[in-house]
Scaffold this active site. Structure first.
Site, PDB file in Angstrom:
ATOM      1  N   ARG A  51       0.795  -1.226   0.000  1.00 28.92           N
ATOM      2  CA  ARG A  51       0.000   0.000   0.000  1.00 28.92           C
ATOM      3  C   ARG A  51       0.829   1.279   0.000  1.00 28.92           C
ATOM      4  NH1 ARG A  51      -2.596  -3.947   1.567  1.00 28.92           N
ATOM      5  NH2 ARG A  51      -0.650  -4.447   2.572  1.00 28.92           N
ATOM      6  N   THR A  52       1.785   1.361   0.904  1.00 33.32           N
ATOM      7  CA  THR A  52       2.462   2.647   1.088  1.00 33.32           C
ATOM      8  C   THR A  52       3.224   3.040  -0.178  1.00 33.32           C
ATOM      9  OG1 THR A  52       2.666   2.061   3.409  1.00 33.32           O
ATOM     10  CG2 THR A  52       3.971   3.933   2.650  1.00 33.32           C
ATOM     11  N   LYS A  80      26.188  -3.692  -1.536  1.00 35.62           N
ATOM     12  CA  LYS A  80      27.642  -3.502  -1.653  1.00 35.62           C
ATOM     13  C   LYS A  80      28.190  -2.764  -0.452  1.00 35.62           C
ATOM     14  CE  LYS A  80      26.672  -2.677  -6.515  1.00 35.62           C
ATOM     15  NZ  LYS A  80      26.520  -1.549  -7.445  1.00 35.62           N
ATOM     16  N   ARG A 101      11.199   3.621   3.474  1.00 31.02           N
ATOM     17  CA  ARG A 101      10.824   2.580   4.447  1.00 31.02           C
ATOM     18  C   ARG A 101      12.062   1.763   4.761  1.00 31.02           C
ATOM     19  NH1 ARG A 101       5.668  -1.301   4.441  1.00 31.02           N
ATOM     20  NH2 ARG A 101       4.817   0.733   5.036  1.00 31.02           N
ATOM     21  N   HIS A 129       5.044   5.210  11.763  1.00 31.95           N
ATOM     22  CA  HIS A 129       4.515   5.168  10.392  1.00 31.95           C
ATOM     23  C   HIS A 129       3.574   6.366  10.223  1.00 31.95           C
ATOM     24  CE1 HIS A 129       3.275   3.814   6.570  1.00 31.95           C
ATOM     25  NE2 HIS A 129       2.998   2.547   6.818  1.00 31.95           N
TER      26      HIS A 129
END
Ligand code: CP
Length: 317
Positions: A51-52, A80, A101, A129
């Site tokens: 969703r986000t 890396k 995120r 959030h």
């Protein structure tokens, strides 16, 4: 430059402004078609999301802007050994704003110390959030018409649930908020939120052991998934994962206008007999409002320094 790391980074007046902008976007979509033309959003998702990330992407496309980024840390140079600091320094040359995120609490905050463009926390570990919270506030406003004098039950994984933490912080700033906590013993709300947020703001809260005993008093029931990915002991996850399940029988004890919210994804905690789903894209509208407000340099952003809604027969993401 301002960043959005948690809900309290913006004032109640600013939350109201974003909600009003989102409501205007819902009513007058055409007006906003090109307001972010020429702007770029980078979505840096080091942890899975449906969703986000996609609602941020959809929001920017709706506003006439463009989107770049990655949805899997494994396809980025973090494999890396690149640090978040170096990544955002570089991405700031490619994009006007970054939604990040990360599985580690505090990663977006670290990024904000190095970035030349605004960082929006799209969920960091079990911490916060904020964009989900703003989506939740918009949903509550549309459903109940106000954000004050609400009794909210939070049920499920209150320890690891970042959406719970951010929403409690946001609601603690409104008059008359009462909170009821329903969780297995091992997944109770962290003490720092009880003391630093609820106690300091004079918010009434109590912990109960069953949903049935409080259903009749709640204006909102915020259900959450037990977050398997945060557990080191999977036997403990198996033991607690289905402790609280909302079903149609329990809903019969609720007020007629009680709203059930869930940030998604859902696993077993809301039985399908509760929802006869009708989907409304609330999260895209809110993310459009926030991107527009941020990128259009409305003066109030220039100071120093983020569903599933189930209400009987209604679902909103
Ligand atoms: N609500 C939410 O954060 O969903 P995603 O994990 O799918 O983005």
């Amino acid at each position: 430059m301002r960043h959005l790391i948690d809900t309290t980074d913006i004032s109640v007046a600013e939350v109201d402004h974003i909600i009003n902008t989102a409501l205007d976007i819902i009513a007058n979509r055409e007006k906003y078609r090109e307001v972010c033309k020429g702007k770029k959003l980078a979505t840096l998702f080091y942890e899975p999301s449906t969703r986000t990330r996609l609602s941020f992407t959809s929001a920017m496309m709706e506003l006439g802007g463009n989107v770049l980024g990655f949805s899997d840390a494994a396809s980025s140079s973090v494999t890396k050994g690149e640090t978040v600091a170096d990544t955002v320094r570089v991405i700031g040359c490619f994009a006007d704003i970054i939604a990040m995120r990360h599985s580690k609490e505090g990663a977006p905050l670290v990024a904000s110390h190095y970035s030349e463009v605004p960082i929006i926390n799209a969920g960091d570990g079990s911490h916060a959030h904020p964009t989900q919270t703003l989506t939740d506030l918009l949903t509550i406003t549309r459903e109940l018409g106000h954000l004050d004098n609400l009794t909210i039950g939070f049920c499920g994984d209150l320890l690891y649930g970042r959406t719970v933490h951010s929403l409690i912080k946001a609601l603690s700033r409104y008059e008359g908020t009462k909170i009821v906590l329903i969780a297995p013993d091992s997944l109770r709300l962290p003490d720092y939120i009880k003391h630093d947020i609820c106690d300091k703001n004079g918010i009434e809260y109590r912990e109960v052991s069953t949903l049935e005993e409080v259903m009749g008093e709640l204006d909102i029931l915020y259900m959450t998934r037990v977050q398997q990915e945060r557990f080191t002991d999977l036997d403990e996850y198996e033991r607690v994962k289905d402790c609280f399940v909302l079903d149609a029988a329990k809903m019969r004890g609720a007020k007629e206008r009680m709203a059930v919210l869930h940030p998604l994804p859902r696993v077993n905690e809301i039985a399908i007999d509760v929802d006869r789903t009708h989907v409304q894209p609330t999260s895209v509208r809110w993310r459009m409002a926030s991107l527009y407000v941020w990128l259009s340099s409305i003066p109030f952003w220039s100071g120093p320094r983020s569903r599933l809604r189930l209400r009987r027969h209604l679902v909103s993401i």
